[in-house]
Write an enzyme that holds these catalytic residues in place. Sequence first.
Site, PDB file in Angstrom:
ATOM      1  N   GLY A 240      -3.675  45.108  13.618  1.00 28.40           N
ATOM      2  CA  GLY A 240      -2.892  44.257  14.499  1.00 28.40           C
ATOM      3  C   GLY A 240      -2.363  44.953  15.728  1.00 28.40           C
ATOM      4  O   GLY A 240      -1.605  44.362  16.509  1.00 28.40           O
ATOM      5  N   GLU A 281      -7.658  48.208   9.404  1.00 27.36           N
ATOM      6  CA  GLU A 281      -8.668  47.203   9.805  1.00 27.36           C
ATOM      7  C   GLU A 281      -8.530  46.809  11.271  1.00 27.36           C
ATOM      8  O   GLU A 281      -8.370  45.619  11.584  1.00 27.36           O
ATOM      9  CB  GLU A 281      -8.501  45.930   8.959  1.00 27.36           C
ATOM     10  N   PRO A 282      -8.584  47.741  12.197  1.00 29.24           N
ATOM     11  CA  PRO A 282      -8.406  47.344  13.604  1.00 29.24           C
ATOM     12  C   PRO A 282      -9.610  46.571  14.138  1.00 29.24           C
ATOM     13  O   PRO A 282     -10.751  46.882  13.829  1.00 29.24           O
ATOM     14  CB  PRO A 282      -8.268  48.689  14.332  1.00 29.24           C
ATOM     15  N   ARG A 319      -9.090  32.334  24.722  1.00 28.52           N
ATOM     16  CA  ARG A 319      -7.761  32.939  24.520  1.00 28.52           C
ATOM     17  C   ARG A 319      -6.689  32.412  25.483  1.00 28.52           C
ATOM     18  O   ARG A 319      -5.580  32.085  25.046  1.00 28.52           O
ATOM     19  CB  ARG A 319      -7.837  34.470  24.581  1.00 28.52           C
ATOM     20  N   CYS A 350     -13.846  19.753  30.665  1.00 28.48           N
ATOM     21  CA  CYS A 350     -13.129  18.499  30.959  1.00 28.48           C
ATOM     22  C   CYS A 350     -11.703  18.482  30.425  1.00 28.48           C
ATOM     23  O   CYS A 350     -11.248  17.465  29.900  1.00 28.48           O
ATOM     24  CB  CYS A 350     -13.901  17.352  30.326  1.00 28.48           C
ATOM     25  N   GLU A 351     -11.007  19.608  30.484  1.00 33.30           N
ATOM     26  CA  GLU A 351      -9.628  19.640  29.984  1.00 33.30           C
ATOM     27  C   GLU A 351      -8.761  20.424  30.954  1.00 33.30           C
ATOM     28  O   GLU A 351      -9.182  21.465  31.476  1.00 33.30           O
ATOM     29  CB  GLU A 351      -9.574  20.311  28.595  1.00 33.30           C
ATOM     30  N   TYR A 379     -12.186  38.707  20.291  1.00 33.72           N
ATOM     31  CA  TYR A 379     -11.955  37.265  20.178  1.00 33.72           C
ATOM     32  C   TYR A 379     -12.391  36.540  21.454  1.00 33.72           C
ATOM     33  O   TYR A 379     -11.782  35.560  21.859  1.00 33.72           O
ATOM     34  CB  TYR A 379     -10.486  36.985  19.814  1.00 33.72           C
TER      35      TYR A 379
HETATM   36  N1  LLP Z   1      -7.582  42.219   9.164  1.00 38.66           N
HETATM   37  C1  LLP Z   1      -7.401  40.914   8.913  1.00 38.66           C
HETATM   38  C2  LLP Z   1      -7.316  40.473   7.530  1.00 38.66           C
HETATM   39  C3  LLP Z   1      -7.309  39.997   9.979  1.00 38.66           C
HETATM   40  O1  LLP Z   1      -7.140  38.698   9.710  1.00 38.66           O
HETATM   41  C4  LLP Z   1      -7.404  40.458  11.305  1.00 38.66           C
HETATM   42  C5  LLP Z   1      -7.283  39.530  12.435  1.00 38.66           C
HETATM   43  C6  LLP Z   1      -7.606  41.834  11.525  1.00 38.66           C
HETATM   44  C7  LLP Z   1      -7.681  42.687  10.427  1.00 38.66           C
HETATM   45  C8  LLP Z   1      -7.752  42.435  12.893  1.00 38.66           C
HETATM   46  O2  LLP Z   1      -6.609  42.347  13.658  1.00 38.66           O
HETATM   47  P1  LLP Z   1      -6.562  43.010  15.102  1.00 38.66           P
HETATM   48  O3  LLP Z   1      -6.598  44.502  14.930  1.00 38.66           O
HETATM   49  O4  LLP Z   1      -7.744  42.532  15.861  1.00 38.66           O
HETATM   50  O5  LLP Z   1      -5.291  42.520  15.679  1.00 38.66           O
HETATM   51  N2  LLP Z   1      -7.929  35.158  17.896  1.00 38.66           N
HETATM   52  C9  LLP Z   1      -6.665  35.840  18.055  1.00 38.66           C
HETATM   53  C10 LLP Z   1      -6.480  36.974  17.074  1.00 38.66           C
HETATM   54  C11 LLP Z   1      -6.689  36.565  15.614  1.00 38.66           C
HETATM   55  C12 LLP Z   1      -6.570  37.691  14.643  1.00 38.66           C
HETATM   56  C13 LLP Z   1      -7.011  37.266  13.290  1.00 38.66           C
HETATM   57  N3  LLP Z   1      -7.019  38.282  12.295  1.00 38.66           N
HETATM   58  C14 LLP Z   1      -6.555  36.330  19.511  1.00 38.66           C
HETATM   59  O6  LLP Z   1      -7.482  36.113  20.295  1.00 38.66           O
HETATM   60  O7  LLP Z   1      -5.541  36.900  19.902  1.00 38.66           O
END
Ligand code: LLP
Length: 426
Positions: A240, A281-282, A319, A350-351, A379
Amino acid sequence: MFTIKNHLEVRNDHLIIGGVDTTELAKQYGTPLYVTNESRVIENFSAYRKAFPDADIYYAAKANGSFAILRVLAKQGAGADVFSYGELYIALLAGIPREKILFNGNSKTDFELQKAVELGVKVSVDSHDELHTLSKIAENAGKTAQIAFRVNPDVSPKTHPKIATGLSSSKFGIPSGEVVDIYSEASQLPGISPCGIHCHIGSQILDTSPFTEATHKMMDLVEKVVGLGIDLEFVDMGSGLGIPYKKGEKTPTPRDHANAILPLFNERTEALGISPKLILEPGRYIVGDTTILLTRVNTMKKAAKNFVGVDAGFNLLIRPTMYDSYHHAVVANKAASKPEETYTIVGPICETGDIFAKDRELPRIEKGDIIALLDAGAYGFSMSSQYNGRPRCAEVLVKDGDSDVIRSAEDVGDLMGKQKLPARLM
Ligand code: LLP
């Protein structure tokens, strides 16, 4: 030549990525076009590995599940967090070893659980119901599923509410108060080997204190689970970590992330006399800033705003529409020119919400100019669609001055895809 943001440079007024002129890329491959700098993916992954030298890094495939990008990361020794059979299939195909894959998800199908068991990947179980289904599936297959439970630690990550995942009100995970019971239940069930614990509190997190709070809560649970006689081989703290979307924005680094977790993790595991593997899990940090979306100016209009209409829409980068997120915009063929006017960059969908950038000071823009939307690697393509009858665009990977197509652009034939007519409509 100067650097505009991270690995992106400007030469002769043109934006350069991975040693390649973006205006040439637009000419050669057409627009819209996603362009990823392979070296930057490796740099970002290496920064995580350096910050957490003893941990396993499971790249979150949802951030960008393109085959070539997964392949680049597989070659760097990454594992993968997958959230569907589709992500699992591509991660394995890309060469990520099954021992380094965790199948996550709050609503997996029986078919997906079956595949996880068959392929021998670890599963992060999200409910009692799922635990029992998985036990039956594994028992019937004569296998043992290595599992973790996804814990809901009730931590506020101080981020956009749509991407806060570890609040007690969120749909993810087992409430902390039920964790001990579910581990003892799992240890009695056939086909199940509880060997890990998992949480993920949210995304685009810019303050590291929630990571520390989550580690405290998780290590309290680890102590209780170990107290049941369960051997925890891994503790997965999710990810995250946020990235700077705005120029000059100060954000925490993987090292700051490590400082928020590691001292506590090491102290508590040592005190318990256990040595579980730490997993992170980045997703966003690894790929977010590696990629730009190139889009061409179709049309200009002075109305409520000074509108610039481009050829990419929110079907390609949702996003800004979905989270009001900021993506820096650069006029790729005028990248060193002075800002002269205030523009609002909009897509062809169209939005009204189809806006990439509001009220930005940019050099004078004309039809045909190329706009680069930065930090579109996480994303971006992975959340794209064909909304409004728009085929998805191509993706190109650049490295040291060379470029390769890693996904061809769709065409209208792909809009027909698998559609069929019932005989009576022929
Ligand atoms: N692990 C799990 C279980 C997750 O659900 C996610 C992201 C990650 C790891 C990776 O997180 P990150 O390091 O990328 O923050 N679509 C949204 C972000 C959704 C994240 C969903 N889960 C956006 O565009 O900001």
